[in-house]
Design an enzyme around this catalytic site. Structure first.
Site, mmCIF file in Angstrom:
data_model
loop_
_atom_site.group_PDB
_atom_site.id
_atom_site.type_symbol
_atom_site.label_atom_id
_atom_site.label_comp_id
_atom_site.label_asym_id
_atom_site.label_seq_id
_atom_site.Cartn_x
_atom_site.Cartn_y
_atom_site.Cartn_z
ATOM 1 N N GLY A 113 -5.299 12.740 20.499
ATOM 2 C CA GLY A 113 -6.591 12.207 20.104
ATOM 3 C C GLY A 113 -7.471 11.915 21.303
ATOM 4 N N GLY B 236 -12.839 10.346 -13.787
ATOM 5 C CA GLY B 236 -13.679 11.330 -13.104
ATOM 6 C C GLY B 236 -14.519 10.716 -12.008
ATOM 7 N NE ARG C 250 -2.877 4.644 -14.021
ATOM 8 C CZ ARG C 250 -3.839 5.540 -14.269
ATOM 9 N NH1 ARG C 250 -4.589 5.406 -15.350
ATOM 10 N NH2 ARG C 250 -4.055 6.530 -13.441
ATOM 11 C CB SER D 252 10.252 13.343 15.915
ATOM 12 O OG SER D 252 9.254 13.241 14.919
ATOM 13 C CD GLN E 282 -6.993 1.235 -15.255
ATOM 14 O OE1 GLN E 282 -6.269 2.105 -15.738
ATOM 15 N NE2 GLN E 282 -8.056 1.525 -14.522
ATOM 16 C CD GLN E 283 -3.424 -6.348 -17.755
ATOM 17 O OE1 GLN E 283 -2.315 -6.887 -17.796
ATOM 18 N NE2 GLN E 283 -4.344 -6.537 -18.706
ATOM 19 C CD GLU F 28 1.851 7.046 17.975
ATOM 20 O OE1 GLU F 28 2.946 6.832 18.537
ATOM 21 O OE2 GLU F 28 0.814 7.310 18.615
ATOM 22 C CB THR G 40 2.934 15.098 20.466
ATOM 23 O OG1 THR G 40 3.323 13.844 19.916
ATOM 24 C CG2 THR G 40 3.360 16.208 19.536
ATOM 25 N NE ARG H 244 -15.606 4.690 -17.732
ATOM 26 C CZ ARG H 244 -16.521 5.592 -18.012
ATOM 27 N NH1 ARG H 244 -17.800 5.298 -17.853
ATOM 28 N NH2 ARG H 244 -16.178 6.792 -18.424
#
Length: 695
Positions: free
Chosen positions: A198, A428, A355, A165, A352-353, A451, A159, A333
């Site tokens: 890198g 939180g 998500r 690209s 929650q399930q 990449e 690059t 929790r």
């Protein structure tokens, strides 16, 4: 007497300490130890255990990873850890070709600890080395022992500041001088500086530099890689004509020294051209066995598929960690409840399930795809090393290029969204740096960019699929490929006549239902993209403009849907094979169905627009199936993440501890002054001596 499978499980996995997670583990319908053995294999699990144990016992790897350190200190500490990894010799160069999955395990195990370290190790030991193997010949292999002894340190420089690209427009030049039998590398201006490389910022001594190859008569033969020494290994001072520097602090992975370099008429020997796809004689004649320059260009950039395939695994690893943290926390929790009595774990809530569990399913599906794609890549590389010029080898390269070009966007975007959802699902506590979700989010972010930008890469996959339409004989297009990812398209006119005809909710709980829908969807998007492209071309605009105007809503969606189908198809086949242990079939097949239905949900508008679905019953059936699968997987969720999770020292998240006890931890980023962890030196000091020993 040979050890029993139960004996192997107990030796590999000591029981977790009892704690708040014990209740969910007791409810699981299977043994997480049996799943881990089936999923990874005993050899890989023992290998990972060796790595994790070594890191935990070595004071050099004591936490923190980089918080509260200066940039210089973190960079040096990462290098010293990198050197220690090579001293451990977890996987020798001779083992790499025979143990591809162990290499993948090494990369992702180090990444679970710290992606700055993992990326630094992999760029030097794999990308630099694999480029020598895939693009060079035997004369270049003399560098390999020096690389693994760390007498030299490598990077890959493609690059540039103004071109990423668009690799064909790279502007660094290499003019051949027959009088001295040398190439003269030159950066015409700062926009041609190698950028984002890198390992280049502080530590690299050698680079594989991609440059435009010019002959004495002025003819350009396109992009070629050259081995270029950029620093003196004894002093780390730049070589004459090389300007090299560090790019500074980034959003994440700050232990990795990304850098830039410019070359002012730097001379390198003719032998430093990596010449597998083309060569220059001492007199200055260009020779290549490729008749088609496009094939030669594609072969010379084969390393890009390697990088993209590795990024798929990196992204999946980040998602693994986030899901492990969030689901363990959700199982311990407690909030609210049906009465004023005892509160219940938030994992008991359907919301929650909904998500989190689809991301657990995506983790398993993408993890399986990542391993298979890496093995496919190894097969391709072996063909290159054997100088296989068959039509099948060429087609395999095109297919892997297409899969990797869409696999990287799908995996990195799924991880990006999943980590954020996990962070929010932990409330939180997820926002606290000590619980690591913020670091995972930041360290995963570059996977969407390097990449190849994700949206740009998807064009490579759609171009591959559209190109298949024009490659048929007199009887029309033929759809077949070495990995069979497109073979289903042979029947695409018939597939387009199909409808969503699932009779009941039970029928929708198997991944065969979303698999059939995905086949229709890809066929539909292929037809729509082909028609859109032809319509644009007929309007009189250029082919470039026609392709540009066909991306949004057509080609981009085609590429993503094709890759989602490929991931689902491979996972479906894996979970329905007869070798799956009986106790694991139900949970794995539920994960497969959940991944398929959840992914398909983002394409509902297309399913209705194209006529595959009709009426409200179809969408409601899919929604009900998703919720039912989440409910069925809820009690298995902790065991499913137990099979993926690293030890607590590696996971390094108080709310994700294996016992479920969110114990107090010293803030991540505390000073390295305590204990026997070495202090990083400032300014950046010479990290090795000429013999490869750390100063």
């Amino acid at each position: 007497m040979a050890p029993t499978r139960k004996g192997s499980e107990d030796a590999l996995f000591p029981d977790f300490p009892r704690g708040p997670l014990q209740a969910y583990r007791a409810r699981a319908s299977f043994s997480w130890k049996e799943l881990a053995l089936f999923w990874e294999g005993e050899d890989v699990l023992r290998f990972k255990k060796t790595i994790f144990s070594a890191l935990e016992k070595d004071p050099l790897f004591a936490h923190p990873r980089g918080h509260d350190l200066s940039l210089e200190q973190y960079r040096e500490l990462t290098f010293r850890r990198c050197k220690r990894i090579f001293e451990y010799d977890f996987l020798s160069p001779t083992e790499l070709p025979q143990s591809p999955l162990k290499f993948l395990a090494l990369t992702n195990s180090l990444g679970m600890y710290d992606w700055s370290l993992a990326t630094k190790v992999v760029l030097h030991s794999f990308f630099f080395v694999s480029t020598l193997y895939s693009s060079g010949l035997e004369r270049h292999f003399r560098y390999i022992p020096k690389i693994f002894r760390m007498e030299i340190f490598g990077c890959l420089a493609l690059t540039e500041l103004s071109h990423g690209s668009n690799t064909k427009a790279i502007r660094t030049t290499a003019h051949y001088d027959p009088a001295t039998e040398e190439f003269v590398l030159h950066s015409p201006d700062f926009e041609a500086a190698k950028f984002w490389v890198g390992n280049m910022g502080k530590t690299s001594t050698h680079a594989v530099v991609f440059a435009q190859l010019y002959m004495p008569g002025g003819q350009c033969h396109g992009l070629y890689p050259f081995i270029v020494q950029i620093r003196d290994p004894k002093t780390l001072l730049p070589m004459p004509g090389v300007m090299v520097g560090d790019m500074g602090r980034k959003i994440g992975q700050n232990g990795l020294d990304n850098g830039f370099a410019m070359f002012h008429k730097v001379r390198v020997p003719r032998q430093n051209l990596l010449n597998r796809t083309g060569d220059v004689t001492p007199e200055g004649a260009y020779v290549t066995h490729f008749k088609d320059d496009r094939q030669r260009f594609g072969a010379s950039l084969g390393t890009l598929s390697t990088g993209r395939v590795c990024i798929v695994g990196m992204s999946v690893t980040n998602l693994k960690l986030a899901v492990c943290i969030a689901l363990r926390f959700s199982a311990t929790r407690r909030q609210f409840g049906p009465t004023d009595g005892e509160e219940i774990p938030v994992l008991e809530y359907q919301l929650q399930q909904w998500r989190l569990l689809p991301y657990l399913a995506a983790t398993y599906a993408l993890d399986h795809f990542s391993k298979l794609l890496f093995l496919d890549l190894v097969q391709l590389q072996q063909g290159l090393l054997a100088d296989d010029r068959s039509a099948r080898q060429a087609e395999l390269g095109r297919e892997i290029h297409a899969l990797a070009s869409a696999g990287k966007p799908l995996a990195s975007w799924t991880a990006q969204r999943g980590i954020q959802e996990c962070r929010e699902a932990c409330g939180g506590h997820g926002y606290l740096a000590v619980n690591r979700l913020g670091d995972l989010r930041d360290d995963n972010d570059p996977n969407c960019t390097y990449e190849g930008d994700n949206n740009v890469l998807l064009q490579q996959t759609s171009n591959y699929l559209l190109g298949l339409l024009g490659r048929g004989g007199p009887d029309g297009a033929r759809f077949e490929s070495p990995l069979k990812s497109v073979d289903f398209l042979e029947a695409y006119p018939a597939i387009l006549c199909q409808k969503f005809e699932v009779a009941s909710l039970q029928d929708c709980l198997d991944s065969a239902a979303p698999l059939a829908a995905y086949k229709w969807l890809v066929c539909y998007l292929l037809r729509e993209s082909h028609e859109k492209l032809n319509q644009e071309r007929k309007s009189g605009i250029s082919d470039f403009e026609a392709r540009n105007n066909s991306q949004v809503y057509c080609c981009r969606s085609l590429a993503l849907a094709f890759l989602e189908l490929t991931v689902l198809r491979r996972f479906h086949e894996h979970t329905h094979q007869p070798d799956v242990p009986p106790s694991l079939r139900a949970p794995l097949q539920r994960l497969s169905a959940l991944y398929g239905l959840w992914s398909l949900g983002q394409h509902m508008a297309l399913l209705y627009r194209g006529g595959y679905c009709s009426g409200e019953r179809d969408s409601k059936l899919m929604e009900s199936a998703i919720l039912e699968l989440c409910a069925q997987l809820k009690d298995d969720a902790v065991a499913l993440v137990d099979a993926l999770a690293p030890p607590d020292f590696i996971l390094d998240s108080p709310i994700g501890r294996a016992d479920g006890e969110a114990k107090a931890a010293s803030p991540r980023g505390s000073s390295l002054a305590s204990g026997d962890v070495p202090q990083a030196r400032a300014p950046f000091a010479l990290p090795w001596d000429p013999r490869g020993a750390c100063c």
